[in-house]
Scaffold this motif. Structure first.
Motif, short mmCIF file in Angstrom:
data_model
loop_
_atom_site.label_atom_id
_atom_site.label_comp_id
_atom_site.label_asym_id
_atom_site.label_seq_id
_atom_site.Cartn_x
_atom_site.Cartn_y
_atom_site.Cartn_z
N ARG A 512 32.04 -7.87 -0.32
CA ARG A 512 33.48 -8.03 -0.23
C ARG A 512 33.79 -8.68 1.12
N MET A 535 35.26 -6.74 4.55
CA MET A 535 36.35 -5.86 4.15
C MET A 535 36.05 -4.45 4.59
N ASN A 539 40.23 -1.29 2.17
CA ASN A 539 40.69 -2.55 1.58
C ASN A 539 41.48 -3.42 2.54
N ASN A 565 38.30 -12.63 -0.50
CA ASN A 565 39.66 -12.11 -0.50
C ASN A 565 40.49 -12.88 0.53
N THR A 614 41.52 -12.89 -5.04
CA THR A 614 40.09 -12.69 -4.85
C THR A 614 39.36 -13.70 -5.73
#
Length: 648
Positions: A512, A535, A539, A565, A614
């Motif tokens: 992420r 990340m 979040n 993201n 994303t």
């Protein structure tokens, strides 16, 4: 007050921080926005479609053996006629063969390579004059960024200089390292941004670092792996060509300087042909330019390298000389030490002319038959929305006159041809497109136009997106239909059967990652960094600078999913070195997934990560080594939107 970025998105700017009417009405009811500001040459005074398209030739080989094709290519400074005849010529940086001075051109000549046959390229930094003194850069270099920093010496190279007042722009010797974009290379031949060299000039200032901080390591690896002998002013890189047939490109990749070096001309194409992932001769339109072609050869596979630039009235390139040009700060700062804003770097550069193959708004005579166009966007920041129309000034959104049959993208052929009226092309992306002019009357004129914005791209098409100025950046090139010279034996694109695409296997890791923008503490809404990062567990994004410890460590041979993201207001074309990846989907934060565009269904090395979404990609990291991933808006890449990653 609105910022320049906001004004560009509404088409309501004519100069830095200067408000003007949103558009003017021409005959026929076509609304034109004000041209993008930049330079003393008014782009509306440049004649269009008077210069024949320069069809880029093949680069001469040098020193080939039974197993390896050799090339000896230098970067140099020269003048080129980019504007139409009657305008001044332009000082540029560009590549050419050391064996033939006539080959120096920007964009550079195309390196022709074969799948399964290696290429050994000797890249020379010959950015010197006739007395072997270094030449300064024609564009403004900001020495306050995290950059190559030769004046810092060995201890301070590839770093952010400590300055207590605003320094003048850097005017010293120009570093060079070349990256084969999309290439499946070993680490020493990938063009790592800290593996640069200065030219071997006689007047390098005392105390300057002459090579980057990864130079010694990679020069030793090159010598051990394939016998490449590096020296200051020269690097020898070897490309295995063990990947699918496709169109790659080579360009300067120097830390903190890529935007100025590519804008000045240091880029060219690399055509990889053959192998099981290619098609036999005569199936697709051809031929493409090859060495030894007789004069007058008619080409039906033609590269189109699109860039936006701005010019001054003497023909010189315009590039911002101050952060004040962007309009989100006072024109004259203040800068260091009073604020945190770089004095010369601008968050994005948009030119007010379009060039194809090094000429503004060229024209190409085509036969009434099929053509294969290998299209590259080599601009700093602009995303093009390409369309073919009958009238370049038609109101946007325009009605397409012909479809573009997209048969391939960054990593090679798609699973099947895709007929589209509009195709996105972000910085560094490539499209392999067939356009069928069959049956059109002689004398028919068609136009390749751009419906993308004169601002960072955020997704969508007109009327949802404010298009670029139809009178300038909304036009790209002209096609004029001439008589048919010989029958077309190529296969109609609707009947093509393309080589299969093998997707990556199941992923073992999902990473992420975050895309971030950091704004000034002194000037509201003025970006000072663009950063990648990871990340957090809650979040939220964790932005990281280029020199933070490596956070992406794929195991050798591992297949991973990377979730990009995007927490910024702009789309970012994200490039991952070494690999070709599969685009899985895009998901608005908190929303449902959407499939990739039809031209993204093959394999890619660059993907547009849209704001507030994303974007998921999947790749196999099969070659141990040190590589990078970054935004290919070059102005972002140069100011820390790049991160190293380590395989194995």
């Amino acid at each position: 007050m609105p910022t320049r970025r906001q004004l560009l998105k509404t088409g309501a700017i004519a100069g830095a921080a200067t408000l003007v009417p949103a558009g003017v009405l021409l005959r026929g009811g076509t609304a034109l926005a004000q041209p993008v500001p930049g330079g003393t040459l008014d782009p509306t005074t440049i004649p269009k479609y008077v210069t024949p398209l320069f069809v880029i030739p093949a680069m001469p080989a040098a020193g080939s053996t039974s197993g390896v094709d050799g090339y000896s290519i230098a970067a140099s400074r020269f003048r080129q006629q980019m504007l139409p005849a009657g305008f001044g010529s332009t000082t540029v940086l560009g590549f050419g063969s050391v064996t033939d001075v006539r080959t120096f051109h920007t964009p550079g000549y195309t390196i022709e390579a074969s799948v399964g046959r290696q290429v050994r390229a000797t890249w020379w930094n010959r950015l010197v004059d006739g007395q072997n003194n270094f030449v300064p850069h024609p564009l403004t270099i900001d020495p306050t960024l995290h950059w190559t920093n030769p004046p810092g010496g060995v201890d301070g190279r590839d770093d952010t200089p400590h300055v207590t007042s605003t320094p003048p722009p850097y005017t010293g010797p120009i570093p060079l390292v070349v990256h084969l974009h999309g290439g499946h290379s070993y680490e020493e031949s990938d063009g790592y941004p800290e593996a640069w060299t200065l030219p071997a000039a006689r007047n390098i200032p005392r105390g300057y670092a002459t090579v980057g901080s990864f130079w010694d390591r990679f020069s030793q690896e090159a010598a051990a792996r394939f016998g490449g002998q590096w020296q200051p002013g020269k690097a020898v890189l070897q490309y295995p060509n063990d990947q699918r047939a496709t169109m790659l490109w080579y360009h300067s990749h120097d830390l903190g300087m890529t935007r100025v070096n590519v804008q000045a001309g240091l880029a060219g194409l690399y055509a990889l042909r053959g192998g099981p992932s290619d098609l036999p001769d005569r199936v697709l339109p051809g031929p493409a330019p090859r060495l030894g072609d007789p004069r007058g050869t008619r080409y039906h596979e033609i590269p189109l390298i699109i860039q936006d630039k701005s010019f001054n009235s003497d023909g010189s390139l315009f590039f911002p000389t101050s952060r004040g040009f962007f309009g989100d700060t006072p024109p004259n700062g203040p800068w260091i030490p009073y604020t945190d804003t770089p004095p010369y770097w601008n968050p994005e550069f948009f030119g007010n002319t379009n060039l194809v193959n090094g000429s503004t708004w060229p024209t190409l005579t085509v036969e009434p038959r099929r053509y294969r166009f290998r299209v590259l966007n080599a601009s700093n920041a602009r995303t093009y929305l390409l369309k073919i129309v009958t009238n370049p000034l038609t109101p946007r959104p325009a009605t397409a006159a012909l479809p573009m049959w997209i048969i391939g993208a960054d990593g090679g052929f798609l699973p099947a041809p895709a007929a589209v009226n509009t195709a996105w092309l972000a910085s560094a992306e490539r499209l392999d497109a067939i356009v069928d002019f069959t049956g059109l009357p002689v004398g028919t004129k068609l136009y390749l136009i751009n419906e993308g914005p004169d601002a960072p791209f955020g997704g969508g098409e007109p009327p949802e997106v404010e298009p670029s100025d139809p009178g300038t950046t909304g036009q790209i090139m002209q096609f004029v239909v001439g008589p048919l010279a010989a029958p077309d034996t190529s296969v109609p694109p609707s009947q093509l059967r393309l080589p299969p695409v093998t997707p990556p296997r199941a992923a073992s890791v999902t990473r992420r990652l975050s895309l971030n923008e950091i704004t000034s503490s002194f000037f509201p809404d003025a970006p000072i960094f663009a950063l990648l990062g990871t990340m957090n567990a809650d979040n939220t994004p964790n932005p990281l600078h280029w020199d933070a410890p490596v956070t992406e460590h794929p195991a050798a041979g591992a297949t991973e999913i990377w979730e990009l993201n995007n927490f910024t207001d702009d789309g970012h074309p994200i490039h991952v070195h070494l690999v070709q990846f599969q685009v899985l989907d895009r998901r608005p934060f908190g929303g449902s997934a959407s499939a990739p565009n039809s031209w993204e269904t093959g394999t890619k090395d660059t993907v547009m990560a849209l704001p507030g979404q994303t974007t998921r990609i999947k790749a196999t990291f099969d070659r141990p080594g040190r590589f990078v991933w970054h935004c290919h808006i070059l102005d972002h890449e140069d100011n820390d939107m790049m991160r190293p990653y380590q395989i194995g």
